[in-house]
Scaffold this motif. Structure first.
Motif, PDB file in Angstrom:
ATOM      1  N   ASP A  88       0.840  -1.205   0.000  1.00 14.54           N
ATOM      2  CA  ASP A  88       0.000   0.000   0.000  1.00 14.54           C
ATOM      3  C   ASP A  88       0.872   1.252   0.000  1.00 14.54           C
ATOM      4  OD1 ASP A  88      -2.262  -1.557   0.062  1.00 14.54           O
ATOM      5  OD2 ASP A  88      -2.514  -1.419   2.240  1.00 14.54           O
ATOM      6  N   SER A  92       1.363   4.057  -3.174  1.00 16.85           N
ATOM      7  CA  SER A  92       0.494   5.154  -2.752  1.00 16.85           C
ATOM      8  C   SER A  92       0.439   6.321  -3.725  1.00 16.85           C
ATOM      9  CB  SER A  92       0.927   5.658  -1.369  1.00 16.85           C
ATOM     10  OG  SER A  92       2.286   6.064  -1.395  1.00 16.85           O
ATOM     11  N   PRO A  95      -0.732   6.028 -10.267  1.00 14.86           N
ATOM     12  CA  PRO A  95      -2.099   6.154 -10.808  1.00 14.86           C
ATOM     13  C   PRO A  95      -2.867   4.848 -10.630  1.00 14.86           C
ATOM     14  CG  PRO A  95      -0.453   6.959 -12.373  1.00 14.86           C
ATOM     15  CD  PRO A  95       0.302   6.264 -11.290  1.00 14.86           C
ATOM     16  N   GLU A  96      -4.160   4.953 -10.517  1.00  6.25           N
ATOM     17  CA  GLU A  96      -4.987   3.760 -10.350  1.00  6.25           C
ATOM     18  C   GLU A  96      -4.785   2.806 -11.524  1.00  6.25           C
ATOM     19  OE1 GLU A  96      -9.700   2.549  -9.656  1.00  6.25           O
ATOM     20  OE2 GLU A  96      -9.082   4.660  -9.815  1.00  6.25           O
ATOM     21  N   GLY A  97      -4.614   1.548 -11.180  1.00  6.58           N
ATOM     22  CA  GLY A  97      -4.402   0.531 -12.211  1.00  6.58           C
ATOM     23  C   GLY A  97      -2.953   0.231 -12.509  1.00  6.58           C
ATOM     24  N   GLU A  98      -2.019   0.971 -11.924  1.00  2.00           N
ATOM     25  CA  GLU A  98      -0.601   0.723 -12.192  1.00  2.00           C
ATOM     26  C   GLU A  98       0.117   0.152 -10.974  1.00  2.00           C
ATOM     27  OE1 GLU A  98       1.549   3.808 -14.125  1.00  2.00           O
ATOM     28  OE2 GLU A  98      -0.056   4.249 -15.553  1.00  2.00           O
ATOM     29  N   GLU A  99      -0.651  -0.431 -10.067  1.00  2.00           N
ATOM     30  CA  GLU A  99      -0.051  -1.020  -8.874  1.00  2.00           C
ATOM     31  C   GLU A  99       0.872  -2.188  -9.220  1.00  2.00           C
ATOM     32  OE1 GLU A  99      -3.864   0.973  -7.847  1.00  2.00           O
ATOM     33  OE2 GLU A  99      -3.218  -0.501  -9.352  1.00  2.00           O
ATOM     34  N   LYS A 588     -10.742   5.277 -18.087  1.00  2.00           N
ATOM     35  CA  LYS A 588     -10.406   4.138 -17.236  1.00  2.00           C
ATOM     36  C   LYS A 588     -10.560   2.835 -18.009  1.00  2.00           C
ATOM     37  CE  LYS A 588     -11.401   2.293 -12.631  1.00  2.00           C
ATOM     38  NZ  LYS A 588     -12.215   2.468 -11.399  1.00  2.00           N
TER      39      LYS A 588
END
Length: 619
Positions: A88, A92, A95-99, A588
């Motif tokens: 996490d 942090s 961007p969303e989706g690039e974890e 998205k």
């Protein structure tokens, strides 16, 4: 072709209480720069990096970062409060989706993104901070001791990452091999001044010594000029007092210039004294095995350690190096087998967690209250190898100031804590040194001195380290711990071990790498001669390929990586199964579509790699 600047410091001055840390400092970091930032412990390297990162505000001057340029900073003590897991924290700012970027670097750095923050060790937290920086991939990376708490394999992975990156970076490290492999320029902090050399760290010491030689010549010429002018002032001034007041003032200026020359910090006055000679056999392990729960640490391990041997223990983090060290010194028992300790052993221990230092004690207390280390316990004296010395005087030998003597241990930097622990150890004669990660945080000059002391030490040394250059300089034998209970003894240091490991992987009998009958380690020349003498003759059928250690490790880890990628694909597929996503959030939807394609390509590549390695392993 001129490169665009990523960061510019102009007229930076900074003072913490006493003498200035920096004064009127100018510095530019450009696109593609790969810079080593070096200097003595306490010279201000981390402070300068924090000024670059905008975490410390200078008293004067400006820090300019061009618009649109991202600067990332890896700090030594990251704040993970507010995050449930290391993953996490590392993801942090993504961007969303690039974890998935975190998962990619986590594999190379060997940390578990699912590890809860509250149970994570300091080393795991630092690896999470490094993963965060690498996953974010800013145009400029500021890396403060990134190799601390990394094992040798992870350091090698990070080397390749930095060599292949297009980003610029500034790097603080005390690992010679790492600096030489990754840098193209050097920033040297010396007595508040920062000098730059447009060559990598490999040329640093030659450049530094040349500057010091020029400085010594300048000081010598100035001393001679002052001496000549002072003689004139005594012998000739009375007859020409009015006409030559300007010359008298010039003499005063020369003396002021000489007084303002800041003397170079010397090396610590470290010394090792061997106590009574131990028996010829120091430690012998016969068929030793050890297990913690389901984890096999050691299986049927054998070694004979004689007086004067210097044994290095290497291997991945968590493989059991410290456990083996504690078994060999009798601190913890083996599950099976026998460990025989020699006679007349006088042991001194340097532990990687610095547990011998109470953070709430002062430096004074740290030296005078530990009677087990051979000190007197008197208020103002410490027994140093049988001779009483004033506490402050002894601390000065290890480069501490008068003011630091009454400061708490917790106020010290990592390098200063290492020096203090060395001061405790070296106060007491010994004939067996047990050193668990002694090189962490020590500056290059102190490492050089420690290496010389260990090389000349009449006793025996057991050493755990991830510093390849230090191992090469010190070790006469290397114990490679490779997991699953395997530990193999090789003659020589790290480079010798790697050569022998390659030859063994190529089909050479491991038995041929035993030490010679006379007890002397096999040299590189011996290895090359043996390799030449045993080459496969032309026309002979090739031996079946065998997996190298790296390939075997990769084969073992690929199933978990494949499962992780499949889980990521499943999450993306679930997201895309929302029929209204394209209408509601077209950006998205597009991003998720691109990512599922990338993840599918990664899955195909991983499966192909696994099949190739599995086929090779099957012969």
């Amino acid at each position: 072709m001129a490169r665009a600047p990523l960061l510019q410091l102009s007229g930076i001055s900074l003072t913490f209480g006493g003498d200035p840390v920096f004064n009127d400092l100018d510095l530019v970091v450009q696109q593609g720069d790969r810079v080593a930032l070096v200097g003595r412990n306490g010279s201000g390297k981390s402070t300068l990096m924090k000024v670059m990162a905008g975490l410390v505000e200078a008293d004067q001057g400006s820090v300019v970062i061009p618009p649109g340029t991202a600067v990332g900073y890896m700090e030594q003590d990251p704040d993970l409060s507010g995050f449930a897991t290391l993953g996490d924290f590392a993801a942090s700012n993504l961007p969303e989706g690039e974890e998935y970027r975190v998962a990619m670097v986590a594999d190379g750095l060997k940390f578990d993104p699912e590890r809860p923050v509250e149970t994570a060790s300091g080393g795991e937290r630092r690896r999470a901070a490094l993963a965060k920086l690498l996953a974010e991939a800013p145009e400029l990376m500021l890396l403060d001791e990134p190799t601390n708490h990394l094992d040798i394999e992870a350091i090698g992975w990070l080397e390749e990452e930095l060599k292949s990156t297009r980003a610029g970076f500034v790097l603080i490290s005390h690992d010679r091999a790492f600096l030489e492999a990754t840098t193209r320029a050097t920033l040297w902090i010396d007595r508040g001044q920062v000098k730059r050399n447009e060559t990598g760290f490999a040329a640093f010491e030659e450049w530094r010594d040349k500057l010091w030689e020029e400085e010594d010549d300048q000081r010598h010429k100035l001393d001679r000029k002052i001496k000549a002018e002072a003689r004139w002032a005594v012998e000739g001034i009375s007859a020409r007092r009015k006409r030559n007041q300007g010359r008298v003032r010039a003499l005063g200026d020369l003396r002021a210039e000489r007084a303002n020359m800041i003397r170079r910090q010397g090396t610590a006055a470290m010394a090792l004294e061997a106590s009574e000679t131990s028996g010829k056999r120091v430690v012998e392990a016969i068929g030793v095995s050890k297990r913690f729960g389901d984890k096999l640490i050691l299986s049927d391990f054998n070694i004979k350690i004689g007086r004067g041997d210097r044994i290095a223990f290497v291997g991945p983090n968590g493989v059991g190096k410290t456990t083996l060290l504690k078994m060999l010194t009798g601190e913890i028992p083996a599950d099976s087998g026998e460990i025989k300790l020699g006679t007349k052993l006088d042991m001194a221990v340097f532990d990687q967690n610095r547990e011998a230092l109470n953070p709430e004690h002062t430096l004074w207390d740290a030296l005078t209250t530990d009677k087990d280390m051979g000190v007197s316990g008197r208020a103002d004296q410490v027994m140093v190898r049988g001779v009483p010395k004033h506490v402050v005087g002894y601390l000065k030998e290890f480069l501490f100031t008068d003011a630091q003597a009454r400061a708490p241990v917790r106020s010290l930097s990592g390098g200063e804590k290492a020096r203090l622990l060395l001061a405790k150890i070296m106060a007491h004669p010994s004939n067996l040194l047990v050193l668990d990660e002694p090189t962490n945080d020590l500056d290059i000059e102190t490492l050089d001195l420690l290496q010389e002391l260990l090389t000349d030490f009449d006793g025996t040394v057991l050493l755990v380290s991830h510093d390849r250059d230090f191992i090469d300089r010190v070790a006469t034998q290397t114990v490679a711990m490779e997991g699953d209970g395997r530990a193999t003894v090789y003659p020589g240091g790290w480079s010798d071990y790697r050569e022998q490991r390659k030859a063994t992987a190529s089909g050479k009998s491991a038995d041929s790498w035993e030490a010679k009958a006379d007890g002397k380690a096999v040299t590189k020349a011996d290895l090359k001669a043996e390799q030449k003498a045993t080459k496969v003759t032309q026309g002979a059928p090739a031996a079946k390929a065998k997996l190298s250690f790296t390939e075997k490790h990769r084969l073992d880890t690929l199933p978990a990586e494949i499962a992780r990628i499949e889980a990521e694909i499943a999450k993306l597929a679930e997201l895309l199964s929302d029929a209204e996503l394209f209408t509601r959030e077209p950006a998205k939807f597009q991003k998720a579509t691109e990512m599922i394609g990338q993840r599918q390509d990664a899955l195909d590549a991983a499966e192909m790699e696994w099949l190739a390695l599995e086929e090779k392993a099957g012969g």
